[in-house]
Scaffold this motif. Sequence first.
Motif, PDB file in Angstrom:
ATOM      1  N   LYS A 100      67.824   3.026   7.054  1.00  0.00           N
ATOM      2  CA  LYS A 100      67.555   3.260   8.730  1.00  0.00           C
ATOM      3  C   LYS A 100      66.188   3.345   9.204  1.00  0.00           C
ATOM      4  O   LYS A 100      65.588   4.308   9.885  1.00  0.00           O
ATOM      5  CB  LYS A 100      68.225   4.372   9.036  1.00  0.00           C
ATOM      6  CG  LYS A 100      69.854   4.208   9.233  1.00  0.00           C
ATOM      7  CD  LYS A 100      70.414   3.574  10.326  1.00  0.00           C
ATOM      8  CE  LYS A 100      71.789   3.247  10.230  1.00  0.00           C
ATOM      9  NZ  LYS A 100      72.361   2.576  11.517  1.00  0.00           N
ATOM     10  N   ASP A 133      61.560   8.517  16.122  1.00  0.00           N
ATOM     11  CA  ASP A 133      62.841   9.197  15.682  1.00  0.00           C
ATOM     12  C   ASP A 133      63.994   7.986  16.295  1.00  0.00           C
ATOM     13  O   ASP A 133      63.572   7.204  16.967  1.00  0.00           O
ATOM     14  CB  ASP A 133      63.266  10.527  16.168  1.00  0.00           C
ATOM     15  CG  ASP A 133      63.656  10.975  17.578  1.00  0.00           C
ATOM     16  OD1 ASP A 133      63.637   9.850  18.397  1.00  0.00           O
ATOM     17  OD2 ASP A 133      63.178  12.071  17.889  1.00  0.00           O
ATOM     18  N   THR A 134      65.120   8.226  15.837  1.00  0.00           N
ATOM     19  CA  THR A 134      66.382   7.663  16.099  1.00  0.00           C
ATOM     20  C   THR A 134      66.378   7.411  17.497  1.00  0.00           C
ATOM     21  O   THR A 134      67.350   6.430  18.022  1.00  0.00           O
ATOM     22  CB  THR A 134      67.496   8.012  15.353  1.00  0.00           C
ATOM     23  OG1 THR A 134      67.631   9.235  15.507  1.00  0.00           O
ATOM     24  CG2 THR A 134      67.332   7.486  13.982  1.00  0.00           C
ATOM     25  N   THR A 172      67.301  13.497   6.673  1.00  0.00           N
ATOM     26  CA  THR A 172      67.949  14.454   7.629  1.00  0.00           C
ATOM     27  C   THR A 172      69.132  13.581   8.543  1.00  0.00           C
ATOM     28  O   THR A 172      69.856  14.246   9.074  1.00  0.00           O
ATOM     29  CB  THR A 172      66.839  14.818   8.705  1.00  0.00           C
ATOM     30  OG1 THR A 172      66.189  13.498   9.340  1.00  0.00           O
ATOM     31  CG2 THR A 172      65.907  15.224   8.074  1.00  0.00           C
ATOM     32  N   LEU A 173      69.076  12.324   8.213  1.00  0.00           N
ATOM     33  CA  LEU A 173      70.048  11.290   8.923  1.00  0.00           C
ATOM     34  C   LEU A 173      71.306  11.274   8.137  1.00  0.00           C
ATOM     35  O   LEU A 173      72.425  10.918   8.692  1.00  0.00           O
ATOM     36  CB  LEU A 173      69.652   9.972   8.907  1.00  0.00           C
ATOM     37  CG  LEU A 173      68.285  10.016  10.039  1.00  0.00           C
ATOM     38  CD1 LEU A 173      67.701   8.464   9.960  1.00  0.00           C
ATOM     39  CD2 LEU A 173      68.378  10.360  11.258  1.00  0.00           C
TER      40      LEU A 173
END
Length: 463
Positions: free
Chosen positions: A380, A433-434, A461-462
């Motif tokens: 990701k 970040d995402t 962390t994802l």
Amino acid sequence: MIKNLSFLLVIFTAIACQNQSAPQANDDVALSGTIANFKGDYLYVINKYSKVQDSIAVDSSGIFDSRIKVNEGYYRIIAEQESHQIYLRPGFNLSMNIDYQQYDETLAYEGTGAEPNNYLAKKYLLEEGFGQLNYYGYYAKLDENDFLDLADSLHQLNVSLLDSSDIADDRFQLLETNSLNYGLLDKKSNYEGMHQFVTGKQKFKVSDDYPDVYKDFNPNQGDLLIAPGYYFAVSGYAQKKASEAYKDGIDYVLLHVKTVDSLITAANIKRELLYNIGKYRLDGTKELDQVFEIISTNLSDLSDKDRLGEVSKVYEAISKLAKGKPSPDFNFADMEGTEMTLADFRGYIVYIDIWATWCLPCIKEFPDTKQLMQKFEGQKVKFVGISQDRNKASWEKMVKEESLGGTQLIADREDQFFTDYQVSGIPRYILLDTEGNILDANAKRPSNPNLEAELTGLLSTLQ
């Protein structure tokens, strides 16, 4: 009052003697002449901050006649695609004549201030003839002794030109002599780091016999500030002292401003150095408030009002780039012309690389970028390259030749995205970040071994 008096003098002279030019105010520079085969409407006087100091109207015959207010210093004249250096001082009355189609070869001056500027025109042609010998990508690859011999030889050619020009202007002689000498000092002081950079030999060190170029160096000669070579030498000296005091975990920009604040006692030099750090280096500190406090305190004099205002704008803009803040958006095209925005990368960690084909430090990072892409393939993380090239064909060629992966976009370097991120130099890296929020507005370079660990930690962390 002075403007009104000048206006009355112009009127009086026009009535008394119509075939003579208006008298010149003592704090003005008179600049007139002809630029043949020129299709533009204006010449621009550019100051050391790359700002337009004044514009000079050019009529359809290429004739211009202007009075401009300037402080003593080295400037540039911009004429469409051409430009040249010029030395100006209040009281000069210069006639400048050029053929635009043979710009450098025909540039010539007459009048008060002509000698220094005819020398500068010859100096440009001389240095143009040096070719790659004066290009860091060439000379920094040389071994130590060959580099020193070359640097001294080129310097001597410059000195010989200055001596043979027989310039009667003592002030210019002082400035130019020191600019040449301190320019050589600055060049020699940078050799070790430049050799490491262009050869990739990061452990390279100069020998014990290498000249100690900063021995007995005086960084507080305020009367020499406008000499370009001296300013660069002082700037390099302050950076050297800061680097010597640097340790892991210390914020370098904060250390740099503290070094300048304590080391430099000449007020005009200190303010100049701190202004430039504030204008172009605030994006590199994690101690923004403390750095700005030191700079703003030193720029508190009324004469520095404009410069403080500029630094304040940078400070305010960077304050909006704190971790967790939404990233400024963009709308840039890829190789197929498809426009993309940050929304296209939602759900991914985004690592942005701002680069250009003419940026050697950018290109040096490509191998490490490719390794990171391979390491995190299928995960990701999105790698987004944004080129600031004006020449799309050059960009496309390099993307293909270097087999650059990820998403490659091209943008106008004047785009608001770069303004919002205060991009004053490249390469520049940004980590999001995402959700498109800022993780680091001045992220680690691909060659930094800690970047891989940081990305790995973010991905964990994802899960």
